[in-house]
Design a protein around this motif. Structure first.
Motif, PDB file in Angstrom:
ATOM      1  N   UNK A   1      15.673  13.656 -17.925  1.00 15.36           N
ATOM      2  CA  UNK A   1      16.558  14.567 -18.667  1.00 15.36           C
ATOM      3  C   UNK A   1      16.729  14.069 -20.111  1.00 15.36           C
ATOM      4  N   UNK A   2      15.651  14.030 -20.882  1.00 14.04           N
ATOM      5  CA  UNK A   2      15.722  13.406 -22.208  1.00 14.04           C
ATOM      6  C   UNK A   2      16.335  14.299 -23.279  1.00 14.04           C
ATOM      7  N   UNK A   3      16.866  13.647 -24.301  1.00 14.06           N
ATOM      8  CA  UNK A   3      17.302  14.339 -25.513  1.00 14.06           C
ATOM      9  C   UNK A   3      16.144  14.463 -26.498  1.00 14.06           C
ATOM     10  N   UNK A   4      15.225  13.487 -26.449  1.00 14.10           N
ATOM     11  CA  UNK A   4      14.083  13.454 -27.356  1.00 14.10           C
ATOM     12  C   UNK A   4      12.816  13.112 -26.572  1.00 14.10           C
ATOM     13  N   UNK A   5      11.737  13.795 -26.891  1.00 15.56           N
ATOM     14  CA  UNK A   5      10.432  13.515 -26.287  1.00 15.56           C
ATOM     15  C   UNK A   5       9.468  13.117 -27.403  1.00 15.56           C
ATOM     16  N   UNK A   6       8.808  11.991 -27.206  1.00 18.53           N
ATOM     17  CA  UNK A   6       7.800  11.517 -28.158  1.00 18.53           C
ATOM     18  C   UNK A   6       6.451  11.580 -27.454  1.00 18.53           C
ATOM     19  N   UNK A   7       5.620  12.503 -27.914  1.00 20.12           N
ATOM     20  CA  UNK A   7       4.333  12.740 -27.244  1.00 20.12           C
ATOM     21  C   UNK A   7       3.215  12.013 -27.990  1.00 20.12           C
TER      22      UNK A   7
ATOM     23  N   UNK B   1      14.306  17.669 -28.119  1.00 19.21           N
ATOM     24  CA  UNK B   1      13.530  17.666 -29.357  1.00 19.21           C
ATOM     25  C   UNK B   1      12.183  16.980 -29.090  1.00 19.21           C
ATOM     26  N   UNK B   2      11.138  17.510 -29.699  1.00 17.63           N
ATOM     27  CA  UNK B   2       9.791  16.984 -29.454  1.00 17.63           C
ATOM     28  C   UNK B   2       9.156  16.473 -30.739  1.00 17.63           C
ATOM     29  N   UNK B   3       8.634  15.256 -30.677  1.00 12.14           N
ATOM     30  CA  UNK B   3       7.763  14.738 -31.738  1.00 12.14           C
ATOM     31  C   UNK B   3       6.351  14.655 -31.183  1.00 12.14           C
TER      32      UNK B   3
ATOM     33  N   UNK C   1      10.442  21.146 -32.566  1.00 12.74           N
ATOM     34  CA  UNK C   1       9.170  20.431 -32.367  1.00 12.74           C
ATOM     35  C   UNK C   1       8.557  20.079 -33.711  1.00 12.74           C
ATOM     36  N   UNK C   2       8.235  18.814 -33.892  1.00 11.59           N
ATOM     37  CA  UNK C   2       7.675  18.314 -35.149  1.00 11.59           C
ATOM     38  C   UNK C   2       6.277  17.752 -34.917  1.00 11.59           C
ATOM     39  N   UNK C   3       5.397  17.965 -35.888  1.00 13.00           N
ATOM     40  CA  UNK C   3       4.126  17.249 -35.929  1.00 13.00           C
ATOM     41  C   UNK C   3       4.236  16.116 -36.934  1.00 13.00           C
ATOM     42  N   UNK C   4       3.897  14.929 -36.511  1.00 18.90           N
ATOM     43  CA  UNK C   4       3.759  13.812 -37.440  1.00 18.90           C
ATOM     44  C   UNK C   4       2.271  13.596 -37.649  1.00 18.90           C
ATOM     45  N   UNK C   5       1.767  13.915 -38.845  1.00 18.62           N
ATOM     46  CA  UNK C   5       0.340  13.767 -39.113  1.00 18.62           C
ATOM     47  C   UNK C   5       0.106  12.312 -39.501  1.00 18.62           C
ATOM     48  N   UNK C   6      -0.328  11.537 -38.513  1.00 23.08           N
ATOM     49  CA  UNK C   6      -0.392  10.085 -38.650  1.00 23.08           C
ATOM     50  C   UNK C   6      -1.754   9.668 -39.201  1.00 23.08           C
ATOM     51  N   UNK C   7      -1.723   9.008 -40.341  1.00 22.92           N
ATOM     52  CA  UNK C   7      -2.952   8.383 -40.843  1.00 22.92           C
ATOM     53  C   UNK C   7      -3.142   7.052 -40.117  1.00 22.92           C
ATOM     54  N   UNK C   8      -4.308   6.450 -40.283  1.00 16.73           N
ATOM     55  CA  UNK C   8      -4.639   5.240 -39.511  1.00 16.73           C
ATOM     56  C   UNK C   8      -3.531   4.198 -39.624  1.00 16.73           C
ATOM     57  N   UNK C   9      -3.112   3.700 -38.497  1.00 13.00           N
ATOM     58  CA  UNK C   9      -2.092   2.654 -38.491  1.00 13.00           C
ATOM     59  C   UNK C   9      -2.458   1.605 -37.444  1.00 13.00           C
ATOM     60  N   UNK C  10      -2.304   0.355 -37.829  1.00 17.32           N
ATOM     61  CA  UNK C  10      -2.831  -0.765 -37.058  1.00 17.32           C
ATOM     62  C   UNK C  10      -1.727  -1.781 -36.791  1.00 17.32           C
TER      63      UNK C  10
ATOM     64  N   UNK D   1      12.971  13.238 -35.898  1.00 18.12           N
ATOM     65  CA  UNK D   1      13.802  13.951 -34.919  1.00 18.12           C
ATOM     66  C   UNK D   1      15.298  13.860 -35.224  1.00 18.12           C
ATOM     67  N   UNK D   2      15.648  13.228 -36.332  1.00 21.40           N
ATOM     68  CA  UNK D   2      17.069  13.075 -36.656  1.00 21.40           C
ATOM     69  C   UNK D   2      17.565  14.093 -37.686  1.00 21.40           C
ATOM     70  N   UNK D   3      16.658  14.920 -38.206  1.00 23.06           N
ATOM     71  CA  UNK D   3      17.060  15.896 -39.227  1.00 23.06           C
ATOM     72  C   UNK D   3      17.537  17.193 -38.572  1.00 23.06           C
ATOM     73  N   UNK D   4      18.111  18.076 -39.374  1.00 21.55           N
ATOM     74  CA  UNK D   4      18.733  19.290 -38.828  1.00 21.55           C
ATOM     75  C   UNK D   4      17.721  20.337 -38.376  1.00 21.55           C
ATOM     76  N   UNK D   5      16.600  20.443 -39.073  1.00 21.75           N
ATOM     77  CA  UNK D   5      15.613  21.476 -38.754  1.00 21.75           C
ATOM     78  C   UNK D   5      14.231  20.842 -38.606  1.00 21.75           C
ATOM     79  N   UNK D   6      13.447  21.307 -37.631  1.00 20.63           N
ATOM     80  CA  UNK D   6      12.133  20.686 -37.390  1.00 20.63           C
ATOM     81  C   UNK D   6      11.148  20.961 -38.513  1.00 20.63           C
ATOM     82  N   UNK D   7      10.443  19.930 -38.907  1.00 20.20           N
ATOM     83  CA  UNK D   7       9.436  20.014 -39.972  1.00 20.20           C
ATOM     84  C   UNK D   7       8.224  19.185 -39.569  1.00 20.20           C
ATOM     85  N   UNK D   8       7.082  19.455 -40.193  1.00 24.89           N
ATOM     86  CA  UNK D   8       5.902  18.615 -40.036  1.00 24.89           C
ATOM     87  C   UNK D   8       5.839  17.619 -41.189  1.00 24.89           C
ATOM     88  N   UNK D   9       5.371  16.410 -40.898  1.00 24.53           N
ATOM     89  CA  UNK D   9       5.341  15.361 -41.918  1.00 24.53           C
ATOM     90  C   UNK D   9       4.025  14.599 -41.884  1.00 24.53           C
TER      91      UNK D   9
END
Length: 326
Positions: free
Chosen positions: A78-84, A124-126, A176-185, A238-246
Motif C-alpha cells: 500500500x505505497x504512497x510512492x512507487x519508484x519503477x 505517485x509514480x517515478x 507519474x513522472x519520467x526521469x530521463x536518466x543519463x549514464x550514472x555510475x 515526487x515531492x512537487x505539487x504537479x507531475x513533470x518529466x525531468x
C-alpha cells in the motif's frame, strides 16, 4: 510514516534509493526476483540489520512479467510512492535479447501503470527513463522536449515506457513522472558495464591479477554522473505539487578514453601499455553525443550533481582495489 515501493531494488540505483528513503524515515518495500541465488550483495547490509529488516524494510518476491505477483506485492505494501527502476538495462545486451528487453522494460511498465490505476488511492509514480530514448539526436544538449530517436532495442523499449507514462498521466490523472536518466555510475555498477569493467581492470592490473584491458570504441562519449546524485533526483521529482518529466544529467561529456585515463591515473599506471582494441566489441549502432540539459531539474527541484567525473572514477577504482585485495 510514508511507504515507498521500489522495483529493481537489488540494482545499483535501487540500493542507493532504499538507503536514501530509509534515512528519510520511510517504510521501504522492494521487489526481488526469485532466483536460485540468495545473494543480493547491494542490499546485504540492510537485509542483515535486525533493527530495519522486517520493521521498516521489506522484500517481496515478484516479477514484471508475472502480473499476479506484482499486484500482490503492491496490495501488501500500500505505497504512497512507487519508484519503477526494474528492467533489462544493458544497452549492448538488448541487441542479443530484444524480445525480453521489450517485454520487461516496455510491457512491464504498462502492467505496473494498469495496477496503479486500479488501486483505491493511486500512489505517485517515478519511472526511470533513459537518455537512450534520444539515440542519435540532432540537438545537443537534449532536454525534456527533444524528439525521441532510439537506435537500440533498449532505447525503443524505454521510449515506449516513457510515452505510456505520459499517456496515463494525461488520460487518467495519475501522478507519474519520467526521469530521463543519463549514464550514472558507482562502485555498485554491474560488472558488465564499461565503466565498472575499466575501473576493475585498472585495479586488477595494478595488483598483478590481469595483464590487459580490451575495449571496443573508446571514442564514444557519454554524460556520466554518480548514481547517488541521480536517486536523490528521483525522490525530489515526487515531492512537487504537479507531475513533470525531468532530465537528470551533468551537462558534461566524457569519452570512454577519458574514463580509461582517469582510472589508470588512480593506480599510477600508463594506460597505453595495457589497452587493446577489439572490433568484436563494437555495437551495431552507437548513440551519439548524448549530452543532457538538467536546467529544469535544477530550477524546479533545486537538484545539483554533487560528485564530479574524476571523483566518481577515483571512488570506483579505489573500491575495486579494496575488493580485489581481499
Amino acid at each position: 510514516m510514508r511507504r515507498a515501493f521500489i522495483t529493481g531494488i537489488t540494482g545499483q540505483d535501487g540500493s542507493y534509493l532504499a538507503e536514501l528513503l530509509l534515512d528519510k524515515g520511510y517504510e521501504v518495500h522492494g521487489v526481488v526476483r526469485r532466483t536460485s541465488s540468495l545473494s543480493r550483495s547491494r542490499l546485504d547490509h540492510l537485509y542483515r540489520d535486525a533493527s530495519i529488516y522486517g520493521k521498516r524494510f521489506f522484500l517481496h518476491y515478484a516479477d514484471l512479467d508475472d502480473p499476479t505477483t506484482l499486484r500482490r506485492a503492491l496490495l501488501k505494501a500500500v505505497p504512497d510512492e512507487v519508484y519503477h527502476l526494474a528492467g533489462q538495462s544493458h544497452v549492448g545486451l538488448s541487441f542479443e535479447i530484444p524480445e525480453s528487453t521489450c517485454e520487461l522494460t516496455a510491457m512491464g511498465t504498462l502492467r505496473l501503470l494498469e495496477m496503479i490505476r486500479d488501486l483505491p488511492t493511486p500512489p505517485r509514480l517515478f519511472h526511470a527513463a533513459s537518455s537512450d530514448i534520444f539515440g542519435q539526436p540532432e540537438i545537443s544538449p537534449q532536454d525534456e522536449k527533444t524528439p525521441l530517436a532510439p537506435v537500440s532495442p533498449y532505447g525503443c523499449a524505454k521510449a515506449f515506457a516513457s510515452q505510456i507514462v505520459s499517456v496515463y498521466r494525461q488520460s487518467f490523472g495519475i501522478f507519474a513522472c519520467n526521469g530521463i536518466m543519463y549514464n550514472h555510475e558507482s562502485p555498485r555498477r554491474g560488472e558488465n558495464f564499461v565503466s565498472r569493467k575499466i575501473c576493475r581492470a585498472a585495479a586488477a592490473i595494478k595488483l598483478g591479477l590481469q595483464t590487459e584491458l580490451v575495449l571496443g570504441n573508446t571514442a564514444s562519449q557519454r554524460d556520466w554522473g554518480h548514481a547517488r546524485d541521480y536517486v536523490r533526483g528521483m525522490w525530489l521529482a515526487l515531492q512537487i505539487d504537479h507531475p513533470e518529466d525531468f532530465v537528470f544529467a551533468t551537462g558534461q561529456l566524457h569519452s570512454v578514453q577519458n574514463l580509461v585515463e582517469a582510472a589508470f591515473q588512480v593506480v599510477d599506471l600508463d594506460w597505453r601499455q595495457y589497452l587493446r582494441t577489439d572490433n568484436r566489441l563494437l555495437r551495431p549502432a552507437e548513440p551519439q553525443r548524448l549530452l543532457g540539459n538538467p536546467a529544469k531539474a535544477k530550477e524546479l527541484l533545486h537538484w545539483q550533481p554533487q560528485v564530479n567525473f574524476a571523483q566518481m572514477i577515483a571512488e570506483m577504482t579505489q573500491a575495486e582495489l579494496a575488493a580485489l585485495s581481499h
